[in-house]
Scaffold this motif. Structure first.
Motif, PDB file in Angstrom:
ATOM      1  N   ASP A 134       0.909  -1.182   0.133  1.00  0.00           N
ATOM      2  CA  ASP A 134       0.058  -0.098  -0.141  1.00  0.00           C
ATOM      3  C   ASP A 134       0.982   1.283   0.097  1.00  0.00           C
ATOM      4  O   ASP A 134       0.462   2.124  -0.645  1.00  0.00           O
ATOM      5  CB  ASP A 134      -1.008  -0.186   0.956  1.00  0.00           C
ATOM      6  N   VAL A 135       1.954   1.120   0.839  1.00  0.00           N
ATOM      7  CA  VAL A 135       2.897   2.480   0.878  1.00  0.00           C
ATOM      8  C   VAL A 135       3.507   2.596  -0.417  1.00  0.00           C
ATOM      9  O   VAL A 135       3.846   3.699  -0.825  1.00  0.00           O
ATOM     10  CB  VAL A 135       3.914   2.367   2.038  1.00  0.00           C
ATOM     11  N   ILE A 136       4.106   1.657  -1.184  1.00  0.00           N
ATOM     12  CA  ILE A 136       4.416   1.530  -2.498  1.00  0.00           C
ATOM     13  C   ILE A 136       3.586   2.039  -3.409  1.00  0.00           C
ATOM     14  O   ILE A 136       4.080   3.027  -4.058  1.00  0.00           O
ATOM     15  CB  ILE A 136       5.291   0.191  -2.818  1.00  0.00           C
ATOM     16  N   ILE A 137       2.553   1.555  -3.517  1.00  0.00           N
ATOM     17  CA  ILE A 137       1.612   2.176  -4.461  1.00  0.00           C
ATOM     18  C   ILE A 137       1.321   3.384  -4.102  1.00  0.00           C
ATOM     19  O   ILE A 137       0.950   4.293  -5.190  1.00  0.00           O
ATOM     20  CB  ILE A 137       0.286   1.214  -4.238  1.00  0.00           C
ATOM     21  N   SER A 138       1.128   4.057  -2.985  1.00  0.00           N
ATOM     22  CA  SER A 138       0.972   5.419  -2.589  1.00  0.00           C
ATOM     23  C   SER A 138       2.038   6.641  -3.289  1.00  0.00           C
ATOM     24  O   SER A 138       1.705   7.524  -3.490  1.00  0.00           O
ATOM     25  CB  SER A 138       0.885   5.676  -1.196  1.00  0.00           C
ATOM     26  N   ASP A 181      11.226   7.843  -8.366  1.00  0.00           N
ATOM     27  CA  ASP A 181      12.327   7.634  -7.445  1.00  0.00           C
ATOM     28  C   ASP A 181      11.997   7.120  -6.181  1.00  0.00           C
ATOM     29  O   ASP A 181      12.630   6.211  -5.401  1.00  0.00           O
ATOM     30  CB  ASP A 181      13.068   8.917  -7.437  1.00  0.00           C
ATOM     31  N   LEU A 182      10.954   7.551  -5.509  1.00  0.00           N
ATOM     32  CA  LEU A 182      10.512   7.373  -4.138  1.00  0.00           C
ATOM     33  C   LEU A 182       9.882   5.755  -4.323  1.00  0.00           C
ATOM     34  O   LEU A 182      10.351   5.178  -3.350  1.00  0.00           O
ATOM     35  CB  LEU A 182       9.311   8.238  -3.511  1.00  0.00           C
ATOM     36  N   ALA A 183       9.024   5.475  -5.181  1.00  0.00           N
ATOM     37  CA  ALA A 183       8.703   4.153  -5.267  1.00  0.00           C
ATOM     38  C   ALA A 183       9.809   3.182  -5.586  1.00  0.00           C
ATOM     39  O   ALA A 183       9.804   2.186  -4.851  1.00  0.00           O
ATOM     40  CB  ALA A 183       7.651   4.020  -6.602  1.00  0.00           C
ATOM     41  N   ALA A 184      10.678   3.424  -6.213  1.00  0.00           N
ATOM     42  CA  ALA A 184      11.855   2.469  -6.445  1.00  0.00           C
ATOM     43  C   ALA A 184      12.579   2.376  -5.287  1.00  0.00           C
ATOM     44  O   ALA A 184      13.080   1.070  -4.705  1.00  0.00           O
ATOM     45  CB  ALA A 184      12.929   2.920  -7.576  1.00  0.00           C
ATOM     46  N   LEU A 236      11.464   2.954  -2.074  1.00  0.00           N
ATOM     47  CA  LEU A 236      10.260   1.997  -1.212  1.00  0.00           C
ATOM     48  C   LEU A 236      10.537   0.403  -1.395  1.00  0.00           C
ATOM     49  O   LEU A 236      10.508  -0.416  -0.834  1.00  0.00           O
ATOM     50  CB  LEU A 236       9.148   2.542  -1.149  1.00  0.00           C
ATOM     51  N   ARG A 237      10.572   0.135  -2.799  1.00  0.00           N
ATOM     52  CA  ARG A 237      10.592  -1.272  -3.181  1.00  0.00           C
ATOM     53  C   ARG A 237      11.863  -1.792  -2.720  1.00  0.00           C
ATOM     54  O   ARG A 237      12.046  -2.936  -2.168  1.00  0.00           O
ATOM     55  CB  ARG A 237      10.580  -1.450  -4.804  1.00  0.00           C
ATOM     56  N   SER A 238      13.185  -0.981  -2.958  1.00  0.00           N
ATOM     57  CA  SER A 238      14.293  -1.512  -2.490  1.00  0.00           C
ATOM     58  C   SER A 238      14.440  -1.707  -0.927  1.00  0.00           C
ATOM     59  O   SER A 238      14.839  -2.947  -0.384  1.00  0.00           O
ATOM     60  CB  SER A 238      15.353  -0.449  -3.151  1.00  0.00           C
ATOM     61  N   PHE A 239      14.013  -0.776  -0.241  1.00  0.00           N
ATOM     62  CA  PHE A 239      13.639  -1.184   1.105  1.00  0.00           C
ATOM     63  C   PHE A 239      12.908  -1.949   1.582  1.00  0.00           C
ATOM     64  O   PHE A 239      13.334  -2.723   2.422  1.00  0.00           O
ATOM     65  CB  PHE A 239      12.909   0.448   1.732  1.00  0.00           C
ATOM     66  N   SER A 240      11.979  -2.358   1.053  1.00  0.00           N
ATOM     67  CA  SER A 240      10.820  -3.459   1.238  1.00  0.00           C
ATOM     68  C   SER A 240      11.444  -4.766   1.124  1.00  0.00           C
ATOM     69  O   SER A 240      11.369  -5.686   1.890  1.00  0.00           O
ATOM     70  CB  SER A 240       9.623  -3.427   0.426  1.00  0.00           C
ATOM     71  N   LYS A 241      12.423  -4.830  -0.146  1.00  0.00           N
ATOM     72  CA  LYS A 241      13.074  -5.967  -0.596  1.00  0.00           C
ATOM     73  C   LYS A 241      14.470  -6.154   0.775  1.00  0.00           C
ATOM     74  O   LYS A 241      14.441  -7.451   1.139  1.00  0.00           O
ATOM     75  CB  LYS A 241      13.784  -5.931  -1.760  1.00  0.00           C
ATOM     76  N   ASP A 242      14.812  -5.337   1.149  1.00  0.00           N
ATOM     77  CA  ASP A 242      16.017  -5.264   2.107  1.00  0.00           C
ATOM     78  C   ASP A 242      15.305  -5.940   3.398  1.00  0.00           C
ATOM     79  O   ASP A 242      15.896  -6.758   4.060  1.00  0.00           O
ATOM     80  CB  ASP A 242      16.531  -3.954   2.379  1.00  0.00           C
ATOM     81  N   LEU A 243      14.177  -5.454   3.810  1.00  0.00           N
ATOM     82  CA  LEU A 243      13.374  -5.682   5.027  1.00  0.00           C
ATOM     83  C   LEU A 243      12.983  -7.111   4.862  1.00  0.00           C
ATOM     84  O   LEU A 243      13.063  -8.028   5.955  1.00  0.00           O
ATOM     85  CB  LEU A 243      12.134  -5.010   5.204  1.00  0.00           C
ATOM     86  N   LYS A 244      12.515  -7.842   3.842  1.00  0.00           N
ATOM     87  CA  LYS A 244      12.289  -9.140   3.616  1.00  0.00           C
ATOM     88  C   LYS A 244      13.406  -9.869   3.765  1.00  0.00           C
ATOM     89  O   LYS A 244      13.203 -11.059   4.314  1.00  0.00           O
ATOM     90  CB  LYS A 244      11.611  -9.267   2.490  1.00  0.00           C
ATOM     91  N   GLU A 245      14.583  -9.489   3.492  1.00  0.00           N
ATOM     92  CA  GLU A 245      15.847 -10.412   3.262  1.00  0.00           C
ATOM     93  C   GLU A 245      16.273 -10.356   4.672  1.00  0.00           C
ATOM     94  O   GLU A 245      16.858 -11.498   4.952  1.00  0.00           O
ATOM     95  CB  GLU A 245      16.651  -9.640   2.372  1.00  0.00           C
ATOM     96  N   GLN A 246      15.872  -9.449   5.573  1.00  0.00           N
ATOM     97  CA  GLN A 246      16.424  -9.424   6.891  1.00  0.00           C
ATOM     98  C   GLN A 246      15.638 -10.244   8.026  1.00  0.00           C
ATOM     99  O   GLN A 246      16.025 -10.380   8.963  1.00  0.00           O
ATOM    100  CB  GLN A 246      16.637  -8.113   7.251  1.00  0.00           C
TER     101      GLN A 246
END
Length: 134
Positions: free
Chosen positions: A88-92, A98-101, A103-113
C-alpha cells in the motif's frame, strides 16, 4: 475577507480550522518537529529560515501526511485488509518513481532481513487463511 498589514483575516472559520482536538495536537507536534528540523538544517549552513516559511512547510507537510493516510486507508480497504501493508505504501508513491523505487528496495531489504522462522509462520498463516476462505 478583510486584509490587514498584508495578512488576510477570515470572516468565518475555515473548515480546516474546526478540527478535533487530536488533529490539532498532531498539527502542533508536526509544526514543532518542522521548526526543529528547519532550525537544525539552517544552522548547519549558517542560515536562518523565516517563521512564515517554516509555517508554510509545516502546513504542507501536515496536509500531505493527511492525504497519504487517506490514500493508504483506501488502498487497504480496496485490498480487503484491516491493516496497511508495505505494498500500500509503495502504491501510494506511484507518482514519484524515484520514491517508489526506493521504497521497493527498502521493502526487499526488510524481507531479506526477516528471520526464516517468521517467513514460514507468515506463509502458514496465509495458507490457513486461504483454506478458511475457500
Amino acid at each position: 475577507m478583510a486584509e490587514e498589514d498584508g495578512d488576510f483575516q477570515r470572516d468565518e472559520p475555515h473548515p480546516d480550522d474546526r478540527e478535533d482536538p487530536v488533529s490539532g495536537e498532531l498539527r502542533d507536534r508536526v509544526r514543532l518537529a518542522v521548526i526543529k528540523i528547519a532550525e537544525s538544517e539552517a544552522g548547519k549552513y549558517g542560515m536562518e529560515v523565516s517563521q512564515p516559511v517554516v509555517s508554510c512547510i509545516a502546513d504542507l507537510a501536515f496536509k500531505f501526511t493527511e492525504q497519504l493516510a487517506k490514500d493508504l486507508e483506501l488502498f487497504m480497504q480496496h485490498g480487503g485488509r484491516k491493516s496497511v501493508n508495505m505494498e500500500d505504501v509503495i502504491i501510494s508513491a506511484h507518482r514519484n518513481e524515484d520514491l517508489a523505487a526506493t521504497l521497493r528496495s527498502f521493502s526487499k531489504d526488510l524481507k531479506e532481513q526477516e528471520p526464516q522462522a517468521e517467513k514460514k509462520r507468515k506463509k502458514a498463516a496465509k495458507k490457513d487463511e486461504k483454506i478458511v476462505l475457500d
